[in-house]
Design a protein around this motif. Structure first.
Motif, PDB file in Angstrom:
ATOM      1  N   ASN A  53       8.329  -8.274  -2.880  1.00 28.09           N
ATOM      2  CA  ASN A  53       8.424  -6.900  -2.402  1.00 28.09           C
ATOM      3  C   ASN A  53       9.312  -6.827  -1.170  1.00 28.09           C
ATOM      4  OD1 ASN A  53       6.753  -6.024  -4.470  1.00 28.09           O
ATOM      5  ND2 ASN A  53       4.903  -6.111  -3.235  1.00 28.09           N
ATOM      6  N   LYS A 105       0.817   4.850  -5.316  1.00 23.29           N
ATOM      7  CA  LYS A 105       1.607   4.663  -4.096  1.00 23.29           C
ATOM      8  C   LYS A 105       2.457   3.398  -4.222  1.00 23.29           C
ATOM      9  CE  LYS A 105       1.009   4.494   0.893  1.00 23.29           C
ATOM     10  NZ  LYS A 105       0.109   4.705   2.014  1.00 23.29           N
ATOM     11  N   ILE A 106       3.746   3.521  -3.902  1.00 24.35           N
ATOM     12  CA  ILE A 106       4.650   2.367  -3.998  1.00 24.35           C
ATOM     13  C   ILE A 106       5.103   1.859  -2.642  1.00 24.35           C
ATOM     14  CG2 ILE A 106       5.530   2.887  -6.304  1.00 24.35           C
ATOM     15  CD1 ILE A 106       8.095   3.961  -4.826  1.00 24.35           C
ATOM     16  N   SER A 107       4.699   2.546  -1.577  1.00 23.15           N
ATOM     17  CA  SER A 107       5.256   2.155  -0.286  1.00 23.15           C
ATOM     18  C   SER A 107       4.315   2.507   0.855  1.00 23.15           C
ATOM     19  CB  SER A 107       6.585   2.872  -0.050  1.00 23.15           C
ATOM     20  OG  SER A 107       6.355   4.254   0.141  1.00 23.15           O
ATOM     21  N   ASN A 131       6.691  -1.746  -2.803  1.00 26.28           N
ATOM     22  CA  ASN A 131       6.221  -2.588  -3.902  1.00 26.28           C
ATOM     23  C   ASN A 131       7.287  -2.596  -5.000  1.00 26.28           C
ATOM     24  OD1 ASN A 131       3.817  -2.873  -2.496  1.00 26.28           O
ATOM     25  ND2 ASN A 131       2.754  -1.303  -3.680  1.00 26.28           N
ATOM     26  N   SER A 135       1.896  -5.138  -6.866  1.00 28.36           N
ATOM     27  CA  SER A 135       1.078  -4.238  -6.057  1.00 28.36           C
ATOM     28  C   SER A 135      -0.289  -4.867  -5.842  1.00 28.36           C
ATOM     29  CB  SER A 135       0.966  -2.862  -6.717  1.00 28.36           C
ATOM     30  OG  SER A 135       0.529  -2.978  -8.047  1.00 28.36           O
ATOM     31  N   THR A 140      -8.215  -0.293  -2.792  1.00 24.73           N
ATOM     32  CA  THR A 140      -7.245   0.240  -1.846  1.00 24.73           C
ATOM     33  C   THR A 140      -7.590   1.698  -1.592  1.00 24.73           C
ATOM     34  OG1 THR A 140      -5.738   0.852  -3.638  1.00 24.73           O
ATOM     35  CG2 THR A 140      -5.368  -1.301  -2.610  1.00 24.73           C
ATOM     36  N   VAL A 144      -2.349   2.247  -6.404  1.00 28.15           N
ATOM     37  CA  VAL A 144      -1.048   1.662  -6.077  1.00 28.15           C
ATOM     38  C   VAL A 144      -0.341   1.202  -7.344  1.00 28.15           C
ATOM     39  CG1 VAL A 144      -1.672   0.957  -3.742  1.00 28.15           C
ATOM     40  CG2 VAL A 144      -2.088  -0.589  -5.626  1.00 28.15           C
ATOM     41  N   THR A 145       0.964   1.080  -7.236  1.00 28.92           N
ATOM     42  CA  THR A 145       1.771   0.572  -8.335  1.00 28.92           C
ATOM     43  C   THR A 145       3.032  -0.058  -7.749  1.00 28.92           C
ATOM     44  OG1 THR A 145       2.665   1.119 -10.526  1.00 28.92           O
ATOM     45  CG2 THR A 145       3.091   2.712  -8.770  1.00 28.92           C
ATOM     46  N   ASP A 146       3.914  -0.491  -8.618  1.00 33.51           N
ATOM     47  CA  ASP A 146       5.175  -1.071  -8.170  1.00 33.51           C
ATOM     48  C   ASP A 146       6.292  -0.650  -9.111  1.00 33.51           C
ATOM     49  OD1 ASP A 146       5.418  -3.450 -10.250  1.00 33.51           O
ATOM     50  OD2 ASP A 146       3.384  -3.530  -9.442  1.00 33.51           O
TER      51      ASP A 146
END
Length: 187
Positions: A53, A105-107, A131, A135, A140, A144-146
């Motif tokens: 990442n 959420k990626i960041s 991400n 992730s 959390t 979340v994801t990437d």
């Protein structure tokens, strides 16, 4: 123009960017690390720094009282960077600076005041974790994801370059047309 500092491992890219501002003389700095052992997020939360990442902090002369613009520039730059890799990506912004991809959420974006340059124009530090390939698993605050999970393949260096190009363009937009232009884009 950005001055780059790339490290294999740091405790925190924000801490390193802050330390570098003492001798930067008003330059724009971009600090990245392959591994980050003590990254942090808002409200004292720790930032899980998974391999592959992007962990980056920007230090730039920016008046602290105008930090609302910096929040919008930072998140919009990330949205636009993702769209550059996949125009159809389901990327959205959630107030104030969360960037979501397909609902996850990626960041993380963390703004901190720096010390240095001059009292009138202290540096602002913008910490950004994205991400790209992985992730965090488990509990959390948000789902979340990437990017890789959404089929977007990129590496840290390429994504950083795209992000900084978007960041500079949005900063120029703000300098020329003011906050209303950024707000309109954000909305």
């Amino acid at each position: 123009m950005w001055r780059y500092f790339e490290y294999e491992e740091l405790t925190s890219t924000n801490d390193e960017a802050l330390a570098l501002t003492a001798s930067a003389g008003g330059e724009k700095l971009a600090v990245t690390a392959t591994r980050q052992t003590g990254g942090r997020g808002r409200r004292g939360r720790s930032w899980v720094s998974l391999e592959g990442n992007l962990f980056m902090s920007l230090a730039l002369p920016f008046a602290a009282e105008k930090s609302a613009a910096l929040v919008l520039i930072s998140s919009l730059s990330l949205l636009e960077a993702v769209k550059e890799f996949d125009q159809n990506a389901g990327v959205k912004l959630k107030w104030p600076n969360d960037v979501l991809l397909n609902g996850g959420k990626i960041s993380g974006i963390l703004l901190e005041k720096g010390a240095g340059f001059s009292r009138r124009r202290r540096p602002m530090i913008v910490g950004i974790g994205v991400n790209l390939r992985a992730s965090p698993a488990g509990e959390t605050v948000y789902p979340v994801t990437d990017l890789a999970a959404a089929g977007i393949k990129t590496d840290c260096r390429t994504f950083k370059e795209v992000y900084l190009r978007r960041f500079d363009a949005l900063t120029n937009l703000w300098e020329q047309k003011g906050m209303p232009a950024l707000t309109e884009k954000w909305l």
